[in-house]
Design an enzyme around this catalytic site. Structure first.
Site, short mmCIF file in Angstrom:
data_model
loop_
_atom_site.label_atom_id
_atom_site.label_comp_id
_atom_site.label_asym_id
_atom_site.label_seq_id
_atom_site.Cartn_x
_atom_site.Cartn_y
_atom_site.Cartn_z
N VAL A 1 6.24 -6.23 3.98
CA VAL A 1 5.66 -4.24 3.78
C VAL A 1 7.40 -4.07 4.71
O VAL A 1 7.28 -3.19 4.84
CB VAL A 1 4.77 -4.28 4.18
CG1 VAL A 1 5.02 -2.47 4.99
CG2 VAL A 1 3.23 -4.56 3.02
N THR B 1 5.07 9.49 2.54
CA THR B 1 3.80 9.01 4.37
C THR B 1 3.32 7.84 3.68
O THR B 1 2.62 7.47 4.34
CB THR B 1 2.78 10.04 4.49
OG1 THR B 1 2.33 10.10 2.74
CG2 THR B 1 3.27 11.07 4.48
N SER B 2 4.07 7.51 2.40
CA SER B 2 2.80 5.95 1.98
C SER B 2 3.85 5.00 2.31
O SER B 2 5.70 4.62 2.80
CB SER B 2 3.29 5.80 0.07
OG SER B 2 4.52 5.55 -0.03
N CYS B 3 3.49 3.80 2.76
CA CYS B 3 4.82 2.53 3.31
C CYS B 3 5.22 1.45 2.68
O CYS B 3 5.81 0.44 2.85
CB CYS B 3 3.16 1.77 3.96
SG CYS B 3 3.28 2.83 6.30
N VAL B 4 4.15 2.06 1.04
CA VAL B 4 5.39 0.76 0.30
C VAL B 4 6.17 1.65 -0.99
O VAL B 4 5.34 2.49 -1.10
CB VAL B 4 3.74 0.25 -0.58
CG1 VAL B 4 4.26 -0.96 -1.89
CG2 VAL B 4 2.91 -0.15 -0.08
#
Lengths: 167, 103
Positions: free
Chosen positions: A29, B100-103
Site C-alpha cells: 500500500v 480520498t482512497s489509499c489504493v
C-alpha cells in the site's frame, strides 16, 4: 528567518522483511501510494518478505494468530492465543482477512505488484535472503526486476530527498 | 482558497486547486485547470475525466484500479495520460474532489 518552500519527497525505498498478510500489504500500500503521488519508488523484499514475490507462495500469505495481541474475535472479544494454535484456525482467520480485503476492493498481491510497476515503481529481491531460501530469479514473479545486494540497494537510494522505510 | 475565471464564470478552488462545486465544470474549465499546470488535455484525457465524473456522481469510491477496469484505459495507460498523479490530476481536471482512497 523561516522559509515556507515545500520540499516534497522525491524517492522512497521500502523494505519488507516479513511475510504475513499485514506486513506485506503495509509495504504494498505504501509503495503503490508513493507511485500514485509521483514519487520514485523502489520496493525491496528480503527474508520472509520474499514469500510475497515468490510465485509458489504469493497467493497463500497468512496472518499470525499466535503471539498477536491485537488479534480479535469477530465482535471484538480478545482472541485467545491457545485458540490460534489449534489446527486450521489460522488458515480460517487468514482466509477471513483476505475476504475482508477483497470486499474493500483491495487487490491481491500479484495485481498490486503489477499496479506498482505500471506506474514505474521497481521491485527487487534481496540476494542474501534469496540464496538462503534457494530462490532463483525464475522462482520470483515477473514484475521483480532483479535480485540485488544490500550495496546495490543503497546505491538505488541515492538523492537527498530519499527516505528508506522499513515496514 | 483560489479562484479562476473561465468564459466570464468565476470558479472557486480549494488550496490544492480542486473545484469546490463540481457542477460548474465544463470542458473549457478542464482545459483552464490543466493549463495552469502546463498540461494539455486530449480526447483520451477527456474520456477518463468523463468516466470519473460519471462515477463520482453515482457515489462510487474512485481508485486507479477501478479506472483500469473501466475499459477506457488500463493502469499503465492512465499513468501515461496523467504522469506523476494518475488519480490526483485526473480528479482535479474532472472537477471532482481530491481522491480520498489509499489504493
Amino acid at each position: 528567518m523561516t522559509t515556507t518552500e515545500k520540499k516534497p519527497l522525491e524517492k522512497v525505498c521500502i523494505i519488507c522483511a516479513k511475510g504475513s498478510i499485514e506486513d506485506v500489504y503495509a509495504a504494498l500500500v505504501m509503495a503503490n501510494g508513493a507511485v500514485m503521488e509521483g514519487i520514485e519508488t523502489k520496493l525491496f523484499f528480503t527474508f520472509f518478505g520474499l514469500d510475497a514475490i515468490t510465485k509458489k507462495q504469493m497467493k497463500h500469505l497468512h496472518t499470525a494468530t499466535v503471539g498477536n495481541p491485537a488479534m480479535r474475535m469477530p465482535g471484538g472479544l480478545p482472541f485467545p492465543t491457545l485458540l490460534g494454535a489449534i489446527p486450521f484456525v489460522e488458515s480460517g482467520v487468514s482466509a477471513m482477512m483476505r475476504s475482508q480485503m477483497a470486499k474493500l476492493d483491495i487487490p491481491d498481491v500479484e495485481e498490486f505488484l503489477e499496479m506498482i510497476t505500471a506506474g514505474g515503481g521497481e521491485i527487487f529481491a534481496c540476494k542474501l535472503a534469496a540464496d538462503m531460501f534457494k530462490l532463483e530469479k525464475e522462482d520470483l514473479h515477473e514484475e521483480v526486476k532483479d535480485i540485488i545486494t544490500v550495496g546495490q540497494f543503497y546505491e538505488l537510494a541515492e538523492g537527498d530527498r530519499t527516505q528508506i522505510i522499513f515496514t | 482558497m483560489a479562484e479562476i475565471t473561465v468564459n466570464g464564470k468565476s470558479i472557486q478552488l480549494t488550496e490544492d486547486g480542486y473545484m469546490t462545486d463540481p457542477s460548474q465544470w465544463d470542458k473549457d474549465v478542464a482545459v483552464a485547470l490543466a493549463k495552469a499546470d502546463n498540461f494539455e488535455l486530449t480526447d483520451d484525457h477527456f474520456k477518463v475525466l468523463e468516466y470519473l465524473r460519471k462515477e463520482y456522481e453515482a457515489g462510487a469510491t474512485l481508485t486507479i484500479r477501478k479506472v483500469g477496469k473501466s475499459g477506457i484505459v488500463d493502469i499503465k495507460g492512465l499513468y501515461k495520460l496523467f504522469p506523476g498523479g494518475p488519480l490526483k490530476f485526473s480528479s482535479k481536471y474532472a472537477g471532482i474532489p481530491k481522491p480520498t482512497s489509499c489504493v
